[in-house]
Design a protein around this motif. Sequence first.
Motif, mmCIF file in Angstrom:
data_model
loop_
_atom_site.group_PDB
_atom_site.id
_atom_site.type_symbol
_atom_site.label_atom_id
_atom_site.label_comp_id
_atom_site.label_asym_id
_atom_site.label_seq_id
_atom_site.Cartn_x
_atom_site.Cartn_y
_atom_site.Cartn_z
ATOM 1 N N SER A 165 0.845 -1.183 0.000
ATOM 2 C CA SER A 165 0.000 0.000 0.000
ATOM 3 C C SER A 165 0.888 1.243 0.000
ATOM 4 C CB SER A 165 -0.915 -0.007 1.223
ATOM 5 O OG SER A 165 -0.140 -0.007 2.401
ATOM 6 N N PRO A 166 0.395 2.328 -0.573
ATOM 7 C CA PRO A 166 1.202 3.550 -0.617
ATOM 8 C C PRO A 166 1.498 4.053 0.798
ATOM 9 C CG PRO A 166 -0.844 3.818 -1.856
ATOM 10 C CD PRO A 166 -0.889 2.489 -1.190
ATOM 11 N N SER A 167 2.635 4.662 0.955
ATOM 12 C CA SER A 167 2.987 5.191 2.263
ATOM 13 C C SER A 167 2.200 6.468 2.539
ATOM 14 C CB SER A 167 4.483 5.472 2.323
ATOM 15 O OG SER A 167 4.810 6.480 1.391
ATOM 16 N N LEU A 168 2.169 6.830 3.790
ATOM 17 C CA LEU A 168 1.468 8.040 4.195
ATOM 18 C C LEU A 168 2.422 9.219 4.014
ATOM 19 C CD1 LEU A 168 -1.123 9.218 5.329
ATOM 20 C CD2 LEU A 168 -0.223 8.835 7.612
ATOM 21 N N SER A 169 2.260 9.923 2.900
ATOM 22 C CA SER A 169 3.091 11.090 2.608
ATOM 23 C C SER A 169 2.262 12.102 1.831
ATOM 24 C CB SER A 169 4.326 10.690 1.811
ATOM 25 O OG SER A 169 3.945 10.136 0.578
ATOM 26 N N ARG A 170 2.736 13.343 1.843
ATOM 27 C CA ARG A 170 2.017 14.409 1.158
ATOM 28 C C ARG A 170 2.515 14.516 -0.277
ATOM 29 N NH1 ARG A 170 3.236 19.331 3.229
ATOM 30 N NH2 ARG A 170 5.135 18.582 4.172
ATOM 31 N N PRO A 171 1.597 14.435 -1.256
ATOM 32 C CA PRO A 171 2.016 14.532 -2.661
ATOM 33 C C PRO A 171 2.486 15.942 -3.000
ATOM 34 C CG PRO A 171 -0.365 14.509 -2.519
ATOM 35 C CD PRO A 171 0.152 14.270 -1.125
ATOM 36 N N ARG A 172 3.369 16.026 -3.964
ATOM 37 C CA ARG A 172 3.853 17.332 -4.406
ATOM 38 C C ARG A 172 2.879 17.982 -5.391
ATOM 39 N NH1 ARG A 172 8.880 18.466 -2.687
ATOM 40 N NH2 ARG A 172 10.184 16.735 -2.038
#
Length: 67
Positions: free
Chosen positions: A7-14
Amino acid sequence: MSTSAASPSLSRPRHGRMIAGVCAGIARRFGWSTTVVRVVTVASLLLPGPQVLAYVVLWLLMPNDRD
């Protein structure tokens, strides 16, 4: 038993941010609609509680995408 699909990590997209990318990052991580997460976040601001503080904390703790 492990799965091959991570699953995608918890991060803020640019890209695709409105303010800080917190809602977009949460939506992407859990596979939810970004619009729904944003609407629920804004609607929750009408209720008493520490929602703004939680948003700011997530803004500070969630890393940016590495792209």
